[in-house]
Write a protein that holds these residues in place. Structure first.
Motif, PDB file in Angstrom:
ATOM      1  N   SER A  10      17.456  -5.228  44.061  1.00 33.16           N
ATOM      2  CA  SER A  10      18.368  -4.767  43.023  1.00 33.16           C
ATOM      3  C   SER A  10      18.985  -5.963  42.314  1.00 33.16           C
ATOM      4  O   SER A  10      19.268  -6.986  42.917  1.00 33.16           O
ATOM      5  CB  SER A  10      19.453  -3.868  43.613  1.00 33.16           C
ATOM      6  OG  SER A  10      20.190  -4.576  44.575  1.00 33.16           O
ATOM      7  N   GLY A  11      19.154  -5.820  41.025  1.00 33.58           N
ATOM      8  CA  GLY A  11      19.759  -6.860  40.216  1.00 33.58           C
ATOM      9  C   GLY A  11      20.753  -6.243  39.253  1.00 33.58           C
ATOM     10  O   GLY A  11      20.956  -5.024  39.237  1.00 33.58           O
ATOM     11  N   TYR A  12      21.383  -7.068  38.475  1.00 33.78           N
ATOM     12  CA  TYR A  12      22.313  -6.591  37.466  1.00 33.78           C
ATOM     13  C   TYR A  12      22.344  -7.613  36.334  1.00 33.78           C
ATOM     14  O   TYR A  12      22.037  -8.782  36.523  1.00 33.78           O
ATOM     15  CB  TYR A  12      23.711  -6.395  38.054  1.00 33.78           C
ATOM     16  CG  TYR A  12      24.316  -7.673  38.590  1.00 33.78           C
ATOM     17  CD1 TYR A  12      25.135  -8.456  37.786  1.00 33.78           C
ATOM     18  CD2 TYR A  12      24.041  -8.112  39.879  1.00 33.78           C
ATOM     19  CE1 TYR A  12      25.666  -9.642  38.257  1.00 33.78           C
ATOM     20  CE2 TYR A  12      24.579  -9.283  40.361  1.00 33.78           C
ATOM     21  CZ  TYR A  12      25.389 -10.048  39.537  1.00 33.78           C
ATOM     22  OH  TYR A  12      25.904 -11.220  40.005  1.00 33.78           O
ATOM     23  N   ALA A  13      22.698  -7.148  35.166  1.00 35.39           N
ATOM     24  CA  ALA A  13      22.848  -8.032  34.015  1.00 35.39           C
ATOM     25  C   ALA A  13      23.905  -7.435  33.098  1.00 35.39           C
ATOM     26  O   ALA A  13      24.211  -6.245  33.169  1.00 35.39           O
ATOM     27  CB  ALA A  13      21.520  -8.194  33.275  1.00 35.39           C
ATOM     28  N   ASN A  14      24.432  -8.276  32.236  1.00 34.09           N
ATOM     29  CA  ASN A  14      25.461  -7.834  31.305  1.00 34.09           C
ATOM     30  C   ASN A  14      24.897  -7.441  29.954  1.00 34.09           C
ATOM     31  O   ASN A  14      25.533  -6.691  29.219  1.00 34.09           O
ATOM     32  CB  ASN A  14      26.490  -8.954  31.116  1.00 34.09           C
ATOM     33  CG  ASN A  14      27.086  -9.384  32.425  1.00 34.09           C
ATOM     34  OD1 ASN A  14      26.574 -10.297  33.061  1.00 34.09           O
ATOM     35  ND2 ASN A  14      28.133  -8.729  32.859  1.00 34.09           N
ATOM     36  N   MET A  15      23.716  -7.959  29.623  1.00 29.25           N
ATOM     37  CA  MET A  15      23.150  -7.713  28.295  1.00 29.25           C
ATOM     38  C   MET A  15      21.643  -7.872  28.322  1.00 29.25           C
ATOM     39  O   MET A  15      21.090  -8.613  29.143  1.00 29.25           O
ATOM     40  CB  MET A  15      23.741  -8.706  27.288  1.00 29.25           C
ATOM     41  CG  MET A  15      23.205  -8.548  25.884  1.00 29.25           C
ATOM     42  SD  MET A  15      23.797  -9.831  24.772  1.00 29.25           S
ATOM     43  CE  MET A  15      25.496  -9.377  24.660  1.00 29.25           C
ATOM     44  N   LEU A  16      20.987  -7.171  27.409  1.00 30.58           N
ATOM     45  CA  LEU A  16      19.548  -7.283  27.192  1.00 30.58           C
ATOM     46  C   LEU A  16      19.319  -7.699  25.750  1.00 30.58           C
ATOM     47  O   LEU A  16      19.918  -7.124  24.838  1.00 30.58           O
ATOM     48  CB  LEU A  16      18.858  -5.940  27.451  1.00 30.58           C
ATOM     49  CG  LEU A  16      17.389  -5.827  27.044  1.00 30.58           C
ATOM     50  CD1 LEU A  16      16.508  -6.683  27.940  1.00 30.58           C
ATOM     51  CD2 LEU A  16      16.945  -4.374  27.074  1.00 30.58           C
ATOM     52  N   VAL A  17      18.486  -8.721  25.545  1.00 30.64           N
ATOM     53  CA  VAL A  17      18.078  -9.107  24.189  1.00 30.64           C
ATOM     54  C   VAL A  17      16.568  -9.004  24.099  1.00 30.64           C
ATOM     55  O   VAL A  17      15.851  -9.276  25.064  1.00 30.64           O
ATOM     56  CB  VAL A  17      18.551 -10.531  23.806  1.00 30.64           C
ATOM     57  CG1 VAL A  17      20.048 -10.600  23.696  1.00 30.64           C
ATOM     58  CG2 VAL A  17      18.034 -11.571  24.750  1.00 30.64           C
ATOM     59  N   PRO A  38      23.922 -17.351  32.378  1.00 32.88           N
ATOM     60  CA  PRO A  38      22.642 -17.213  33.082  1.00 32.88           C
ATOM     61  C   PRO A  38      21.682 -16.341  32.255  1.00 32.88           C
ATOM     62  O   PRO A  38      22.098 -15.364  31.642  1.00 32.88           O
ATOM     63  CB  PRO A  38      23.009 -16.504  34.384  1.00 32.88           C
ATOM     64  CG  PRO A  38      24.482 -16.516  34.483  1.00 32.88           C
ATOM     65  CD  PRO A  38      25.031 -16.774  33.125  1.00 32.88           C
ATOM     66  N   ILE A  39      20.417 -16.728  32.263  1.00 35.29           N
ATOM     67  CA  ILE A  39      19.416 -15.966  31.510  1.00 35.29           C
ATOM     68  C   ILE A  39      18.194 -15.744  32.400  1.00 35.29           C
ATOM     69  O   ILE A  39      17.772 -16.644  33.124  1.00 35.29           O
ATOM     70  CB  ILE A  39      19.045 -16.666  30.192  1.00 35.29           C
ATOM     71  CG1 ILE A  39      18.172 -15.778  29.333  1.00 35.29           C
ATOM     72  CG2 ILE A  39      18.407 -17.997  30.416  1.00 35.29           C
ATOM     73  CD1 ILE A  39      18.168 -16.140  27.885  1.00 35.29           C
ATOM     74  N   THR A  40      17.686 -14.522  32.353  1.00 35.70           N
ATOM     75  CA  THR A  40      16.488 -14.152  33.101  1.00 35.70           C
ATOM     76  C   THR A  40      15.448 -13.677  32.096  1.00 35.70           C
ATOM     77  O   THR A  40      15.743 -12.838  31.246  1.00 35.70           O
ATOM     78  CB  THR A  40      16.787 -13.018  34.107  1.00 35.70           C
ATOM     79  OG1 THR A  40      17.840 -13.435  34.973  1.00 35.70           O
ATOM     80  CG2 THR A  40      15.559 -12.666  34.920  1.00 35.70           C
ATOM     81  N   ALA A  58      12.092 -12.101  38.712  1.00 42.74           N
ATOM     82  CA  ALA A  58      12.509 -11.464  37.463  1.00 42.74           C
ATOM     83  C   ALA A  58      13.721 -10.558  37.668  1.00 42.74           C
ATOM     84  O   ALA A  58      14.101  -9.813  36.779  1.00 42.74           O
ATOM     85  CB  ALA A  58      11.350 -10.662  36.872  1.00 42.74           C
ATOM     86  N   THR A  59      14.320 -10.626  38.851  1.00 41.36           N
ATOM     87  CA  THR A  59      15.501  -9.830  39.151  1.00 41.36           C
ATOM     88  C   THR A  59      16.729 -10.631  38.741  1.00 41.36           C
ATOM     89  O   THR A  59      16.980 -11.707  39.267  1.00 41.36           O
ATOM     90  CB  THR A  59      15.561  -9.500  40.654  1.00 41.36           C
ATOM     91  OG1 THR A  59      14.363  -8.814  41.011  1.00 41.36           O
ATOM     92  CG2 THR A  59      16.751  -8.622  40.974  1.00 41.36           C
ATOM     93  N   SER A  60      17.473 -10.103  37.793  1.00 42.70           N
ATOM     94  CA  SER A  60      18.622 -10.833  37.247  1.00 42.70           C
ATOM     95  C   SER A  60      19.821 -10.768  38.184  1.00 42.70           C
ATOM     96  O   SER A  60      19.989  -9.828  38.952  1.00 42.70           O
ATOM     97  CB  SER A  60      18.980 -10.267  35.880  1.00 42.70           C
ATOM     98  OG  SER A  60      19.267  -8.889  36.000  1.00 42.70           O
ATOM     99  N   ARG A  61      20.657 -11.768  38.069  1.00 39.30           N
ATOM    100  CA  ARG A  61      21.910 -11.852  38.835  1.00 39.30           C
ATOM    101  C   ARG A  61      23.060 -12.104  37.862  1.00 39.30           C
ATOM    102  O   ARG A  61      23.805 -13.065  37.985  1.00 39.30           O
ATOM    103  CB  ARG A  61      21.840 -12.977  39.864  1.00 39.30           C
ATOM    104  CG  ARG A  61      20.790 -12.776  40.911  1.00 39.30           C
ATOM    105  CD  ARG A  61      21.305 -11.808  41.970  1.00 39.30           C
ATOM    106  NE  ARG A  61      20.336 -11.665  43.034  1.00 39.30           N
ATOM    107  CZ  ARG A  61      19.789 -10.502  43.343  1.00 39.30           C
ATOM    108  NH1 ARG A  61      20.083  -9.415  42.694  1.00 39.30           N
ATOM    109  NH2 ARG A  61      18.933 -10.427  44.327  1.00 39.30           N
ATOM    110  N   GLY A  62      23.183 -11.237  36.871  1.00 39.52           N
ATOM    111  CA  GLY A  62      24.229 -11.385  35.866  1.00 39.52           C
ATOM    112  C   GLY A  62      23.712 -12.096  34.628  1.00 39.52           C
ATOM    113  O   GLY A  62      22.590 -12.571  34.580  1.00 39.52           O
ATOM    114  N   GLY A  63      24.535 -12.127  33.615  1.00 40.56           N
ATOM    115  CA  GLY A  63      24.167 -12.810  32.385  1.00 40.56           C
ATOM    116  C   GLY A  63      23.296 -11.959  31.488  1.00 40.56           C
ATOM    117  O   GLY A  63      23.474 -10.748  31.374  1.00 40.56           O
TER     118      GLY A  63
END
Length: 140
Positions: A63-70, A91-93, A105-110
């Motif tokens: 499981s991961g999480y992020a604040n935004m998708l571009v 941080p960018i994934t 490819a699992t994000s940890r914020g950002g």
């Protein structure tokens, strides 16, 4: 003969640059950043958790999480996103096919930068002499 060193700034400049220093609240920051990407830079972006969460994991099921998708449409837009992230230490994934089994490819914020829209086949170039081909990142 003297050695000449030319100063080259690899970070592109553009009008109305964005700075994290203006904000204390992360939610407020990412909301303003999303408006900046969409309105000022015309880059497809969202902070909608239902959309962002679909890009925050790969086949590893970590499981991961992020604040935004571009979702940039070309390398210039990628460059602008990366510049903002670099300057503000965000941080960018990178998200491609999301088929990775290692969790990389699992994000940890950002921010998650999806390459799905980088698929313009008109940008494919072939050099027959060198036996090389260049394709955009989103062309599989």
């Amino acid at each position: 003969m003297k050695n000449i060193i030319h100063h080259f700034n690899p970070i592109p400049t553009f009008k109305n640059e964005f700075s994290i220093s203006e904000f204390d609240n992360p939610k407020q920051f990412y909301k303003k950043l999303q408006i900046y990407f969409s309105s000022s830079l015309n880059i497809n972006s969202t902070i909608d958790p239902d959309i962002v969460n679909n890009f925050s994991r790969d086949w590893s099921n970590l499981s991961g999480y992020a604040n935004m998708l571009v979702k940039p449409n070309n390398i210039e837009e990628c460059s602008k996103v990366l510049k903002v992230c670099y300057k503000n230490k965000i941080p960018i994934t990178i998200s491609a096919g999301q088929t990775n089994l290692t969790g990389s490819a699992t994000s940890r914020g950002g921010i998650i930068l999806s390459i799905l829209n980088l698929n313009n086949t008109n940008e494919i170039t072939i050099d027959a002499n060198l036996k090389e081909a260049y394709t955009p990142a989103g062309v599989y």
